[in-house]
Design a protein around this motif. Structure first.
Motif, mmCIF file in Angstrom:
data_model
loop_
_atom_site.group_PDB
_atom_site.id
_atom_site.type_symbol
_atom_site.label_atom_id
_atom_site.label_comp_id
_atom_site.label_asym_id
_atom_site.label_seq_id
_atom_site.Cartn_x
_atom_site.Cartn_y
_atom_site.Cartn_z
ATOM 1 N N LEU A 389 -13.735 -0.031 -2.709
ATOM 2 C CA LEU A 389 -13.148 0.036 -1.136
ATOM 3 C C LEU A 389 -12.304 -1.429 -1.148
ATOM 4 C CD1 LEU A 389 -12.558 1.009 1.668
ATOM 5 C CD2 LEU A 389 -14.841 0.273 2.196
ATOM 6 N N HIS A 390 -13.115 -2.590 -1.586
ATOM 7 C CA HIS A 390 -12.410 -3.726 -1.424
ATOM 8 C C HIS A 390 -10.983 -3.848 -1.946
ATOM 9 C CE1 HIS A 390 -11.971 -8.249 -1.789
ATOM 10 N NE2 HIS A 390 -11.860 -7.915 -3.191
ATOM 11 N N PHE A 391 -11.090 -3.483 -3.243
ATOM 12 C CA PHE A 391 -9.804 -3.526 -3.837
ATOM 13 C C PHE A 391 -8.438 -2.459 -3.118
ATOM 14 C CE2 PHE A 391 -12.040 -5.659 -7.289
ATOM 15 C CZ PHE A 391 -11.237 -6.703 -7.268
ATOM 16 N N ARG A 392 -9.105 -1.374 -2.692
ATOM 17 C CA ARG A 392 -8.108 -0.610 -1.974
ATOM 18 C C ARG A 392 -7.653 -1.434 -0.733
ATOM 19 N NH1 ARG A 392 -10.912 4.282 -0.264
ATOM 20 N NH2 ARG A 392 -9.013 4.856 0.770
ATOM 21 N N GLN A 393 -8.485 -1.970 -0.103
ATOM 22 C CA GLN A 393 -8.176 -2.550 1.132
ATOM 23 C C GLN A 393 -7.109 -3.942 0.784
ATOM 24 O OE1 GLN A 393 -11.904 -3.542 2.519
ATOM 25 N NE2 GLN A 393 -12.011 -2.390 4.244
ATOM 26 N N VAL A 394 -7.661 -4.596 -0.173
ATOM 27 C CA VAL A 394 -6.854 -5.955 -0.449
ATOM 28 C C VAL A 394 -5.555 -5.472 -1.186
ATOM 29 C CG1 VAL A 394 -6.790 -7.684 -2.267
ATOM 30 C CG2 VAL A 394 -8.851 -7.510 -0.972
ATOM 31 N N PHE A 395 -5.400 -4.428 -1.918
ATOM 32 C CA PHE A 395 -4.139 -4.005 -2.451
ATOM 33 C C PHE A 395 -3.082 -3.486 -1.253
ATOM 34 C CE2 PHE A 395 -6.008 -2.498 -6.884
ATOM 35 C CZ PHE A 395 -5.922 -3.686 -7.191
ATOM 36 N N ALA A 396 -3.779 -2.852 -0.423
ATOM 37 C CA ALA A 396 -2.821 -2.164 0.614
ATOM 38 C C ALA A 396 -2.574 -3.243 1.707
ATOM 39 C CB ALA A 396 -3.925 -1.221 1.692
ATOM 40 N N ALA A 397 -3.525 -4.207 1.878
ATOM 41 C CA ALA A 397 -3.225 -5.382 2.887
ATOM 42 C C ALA A 397 -2.058 -6.340 2.286
ATOM 43 C CB ALA A 397 -4.550 -6.122 3.044
ATOM 44 N N SER A 398 -2.444 -6.400 1.185
ATOM 45 C CA SER A 398 -1.245 -7.378 0.233
ATOM 46 C C SER A 398 0.061 -6.897 0.126
ATOM 47 C CB SER A 398 -1.475 -7.633 -1.262
ATOM 48 O OG SER A 398 -2.754 -8.221 -1.214
ATOM 49 N N LYS A 399 0.285 -5.523 0.074
ATOM 50 C CA LYS A 399 1.342 -4.824 0.071
ATOM 51 C C LYS A 399 2.001 -4.885 1.654
ATOM 52 C CE LYS A 399 1.095 -1.772 -3.673
ATOM 53 N NZ LYS A 399 0.843 -0.888 -4.376
ATOM 54 N N LYS A 400 1.358 -4.634 2.564
ATOM 55 C CA LYS A 400 1.599 -4.663 3.926
ATOM 56 C C LYS A 400 2.271 -6.089 4.117
ATOM 57 C CE LYS A 400 0.066 -3.689 8.252
ATOM 58 N NZ LYS A 400 -0.738 -2.835 9.442
ATOM 59 N N ALA A 401 1.559 -7.049 3.606
ATOM 60 C CA ALA A 401 1.925 -8.352 3.797
ATOM 61 C C ALA A 401 3.239 -8.879 2.934
ATOM 62 C CB ALA A 401 0.878 -9.433 3.412
ATOM 63 N N GLY A 402 3.708 -8.061 1.966
ATOM 64 C CA GLY A 402 4.636 -8.610 1.218
ATOM 65 C C GLY A 402 4.375 -9.246 -0.069
ATOM 66 N N TYR A 403 2.878 -9.695 -0.118
ATOM 67 C CA TYR A 403 2.431 -10.533 -1.159
ATOM 68 C C TYR A 403 2.665 -9.747 -2.503
ATOM 69 C CZ TYR A 403 0.593 -13.134 2.813
ATOM 70 O OH TYR A 403 0.388 -13.950 3.683
ATOM 71 N N ALA A 404 2.765 -8.665 -2.678
ATOM 72 C CA ALA A 404 2.775 -7.958 -4.115
ATOM 73 C C ALA A 404 4.207 -7.648 -4.378
ATOM 74 C CB ALA A 404 2.055 -6.466 -3.707
#
Ligand code: ARG
Length: 634
Positions: A389-404
């Motif tokens: 869950l941690h990584f799903r959240q972090v991946f999604a949040a980073s995409k939302k933020a444009g960090y990925a």
């Protein structure tokens, strides 16, 4: 598992394999037979035949095509076969049952595909410049002041294997050891060690990891207020004595926690006294970590280590950035990133009400550094499945933020290569008798000791120093292989007996298969003057594929490039393991049925020696890609 965007590089099929040729020809024949009526997504559905009676490959497309065309599958198969032009690679196709098309390769076609593969790259030419990716692999992930235990085995061994596989595929790989060296628990132990050192009760220079682990536990105990105890005393009215006792405990704990908080502030402000102690603790922890990794034959270095502390100064501005761009919002004093649009109900918490940052905040900074700093096209995380869950959240949040987002504008591929638990033979999490986590260094010692016994039994003539080196390679290989060969997302049972067996899908079996090949090639040289170099390169002898066992071996060898690519793409080392086991088994059957050095026909002998050499090269390559040490003798 989370594969969110495709990289720019989709795995090219094996260029020279006969199944690619067959697949293309079948599709061509289908187009020819059905013209515009052919569904655009038609697939020849080519599969390797399970039973040699049905040829080498089977095309199953006629079943669904027949239905779609309103004709019987058999009629569809007949139409495909009549339009099929494969004489150069296969014998005439045969239709079986309701409409299966059976295909048998011509031995010469097999030989020429194999010959093309038997170059320096083993059918794995480097990807063209534009398709060469930067892959960041998160591995190991040890924590400050703690021993590596069996859980870190998986993060290290799987992460390192993935790094090696991607390297072997010709990509640029950067390893990252996300060292847990920051936060309140770290400040807690730092504060304690500093206090004891100042009181002359701890000598910083001779500090060991065992000592540190003791201090970590003690510091934690000091801070773990028995608040529940206090509540129980109040609720059940246990009397003034119990009340006073529990209250002092709680008070003490509150005091310890307050001291730890101050220490964290001091660390954040780079206060030299605290920093010096913290650095020393870090040094002791990492030295032990690197030593374990060295023994494990896993490449984890200081350069590849980026502790959580290296992100500490980025976290406040990161959260401000998220707030300013309305990627995050304040919710009851905390800062969260909502992820509903990613189908994730639980928002990602990036700052607590008390202003503290979280594991997730650091991992978002980590993604930004990996993608935008290091240039990752893919970031792979070999981390416990319990952090999914941690990584799903972090991946999604980073995409939302444009960090990925990569320089080209598209998102990098972020993948959690999640792994299950290591279980004991009782099927419960692997622990010592007294219920402690099993120390990785103890595990390594025991595997080597057991391997030494096994090797001594198998080959009593091996000189003692070589036996020791072989035992290390075999013992470590056994531990790594049992971990890598099981589907990583599942739990597996750790068993010394099973992993050290010389039969079955084990590390020692594969190492031994290579040793057998090497011994044949040495013999060919010593007894018959055939040097293995004469079996490759220009002027190499021709390959003759005649016996069924030669054919099975040749087909297995041809699968190597596609298997390695598949294992990399899916981040599943167990695919490579299963493949190497299949190859070693095919070799074993070949060697039992086809005499090599005693064959009178020189051409057959040299062709078989070439098959031996090719098998050996693939085994060596495959073992190295998994991080096992290939051996010449054992
Ligand atoms: N130190 C963490 C733990 O022990 C693992 C770190 C994994 N990597 C990461 N980027 N979060 O659970």
């Amino acid at each position: 598992m989370q594969t969110t965007s495709a990289g720019p590089y989709t795995v090219p099929p094996m260029q020279s394999g006969p199944e690619i040729i067959l697949s293309e020809r079948l599709l061509e024949a289908m187009r020819h037979a059905f013209g515009a009526a052919l569904p655009p997504d038609a697939d020849p559905l080519l599969a390797v035949s399970k039973n040699p009676e049905f040829g080498d490959f089977q095309c199953n497309a006629a079943m669904s095509l027949g239905k779609a065309m309103g004709i019987s599958p058999r009629a569809a198969a007949e139409r495909i076969v009549s339009a099929l032009n494969i004489d150069d690679v296969a014998l005439p196709a045969r239709i079986a049952g309701p409409g299966f098309i059976n295909l048998t390769l011509r031995p010469e076609a097999l030989a020429s595909a194999l010959d093309a593969m038997d170059d320096g790259a083993l059918g794995l030419p480097p990807p063209p410049p534009g398709a060469r990716e930067t892959i960041v692999v998160d591995l190991c992930g040890v924590n400050l002041a703690k021993q590596m235990h069996v859980g870190h085995l998986r993060a290290t061994v799987i992460g390192d294997a993935l790094a090696r596989i991607w390297e072997r595929l010709g990509h640029r790989v950067i390893r990252q050891n996300h060292f847990g060296d920051w936060g309140l628990p770290i400040a807690m132990v730092t504060e304690r060690v500093k206090r004891l050192a100042e009181a002359g009760r701890v000598d910083l220079d001779s500090l060991t990891l065992e000592d540190l682990e003791g201090h970590y536990r003690a510091a934690q105990r000091d801070c773990d207020a028995d608040e529940r105890g206090l509540r129980a005393v109040e609720r059940f009215g246990l009397g003034p004595k119990a009340d006073a006792e529990v209250r002092t405990q709680v008070e003490g704990a509150r005091e310890a926690t307050a001291r730890a908080r101050q220490a964290l502030v001091a660390l954040q402000a780079h206060e030299p006294g605290h920093v010096r102690v913290w650095e020393r603790i870090s040094e002791v922890t990492l030295a032990a970590c690197f030593e374990n990794c060295r023994r494990l034959h896993a490449t984890v270095t200081r350069e590849a280590t980026a502790g959580e502390s290296t992100y500490a100064h980025e976290l406040a501005p990161l959260v401000e950035d998220l707030l300013a761009r309305r990627v995050a919002e304040v919710d009851d004093g905390a800062v969260i990133v909502r992820l509903d649009e990613f189908g994730i109900k639980e928002p990602c918490l990036v700052r607590k009400r008390d202003g503290g940052f979280l594991y997730a905040t650091t991992d978002m900074a980590g993604i930004r550094r990996r993608v935008q700093g290091l240039g990752a096209d893919r970031a792979i995380y070999a981390v416990d499945a319990r952090q999914s869950l941690h990584f799903r959240q972090v991946f999604a949040a980073s995409k939302k933020a444009g960090y990925a987002r990569r320089a080209g504008g598209s998102d990098a591929t972020l993948l959690h290569a999640a792994f299950g638990m290591v279980l004991g033979e009782d099927g419960r999490p692997f622990k010592t008798r007294s219920g402690e986590n099993v120390r990785l260094s103890d595990l390594i010692d025991e595997a080597i000791a057991r391997a030494e016994l096994a090797v001594a039994q198998k080959n009593p003539d091996l000189p003692a120093d070589e036996r020791r080196a072989v035992a290390e390679a075999v013992g470590i290989g056994a531990i790594k292989y049992i971990d890598l060969s099981s589907d990583r997302s599942k739990d597996y049972v750790f068993s010394f007996d099973r992993m050290l067996a010389f039969e079955g899908n084990t590390g020692p079996y594969l190492q031994y298969a290579l040793v057998r090949v090497r011994s044949i090639l040495r013999k060919a040289h010593l007894e018959q003057g055939i040097h293995e170099d004469s079996l490759g390169g220009p002027g190499r002898p021709g390959l003759l594929i005649a016996a069924p066992e030669e054919k099975t071996l040749a087909l297995a060898a041809l699968k190597f490039p596609a298997t390695l690519r598949g294992a990399g793409e899916a981040c599943e080392p167990h695919r490579l393991c299963a493949y190497l086991y299949e190859l070693a088994s095919a070799f074993s059957a070949f060697f039992a049925a086809c005499p090599v050095l005693s064959t009178p026909d020189e051409r057959v002998k040299r062709s078989r020696l070439r098959l031996c050499r090719l098998t050996g090269r693939i085994l060596r390559d495959g073992l190295e890609a998994l991080g096992l040490v290939p051996l010449e003798r054992m």
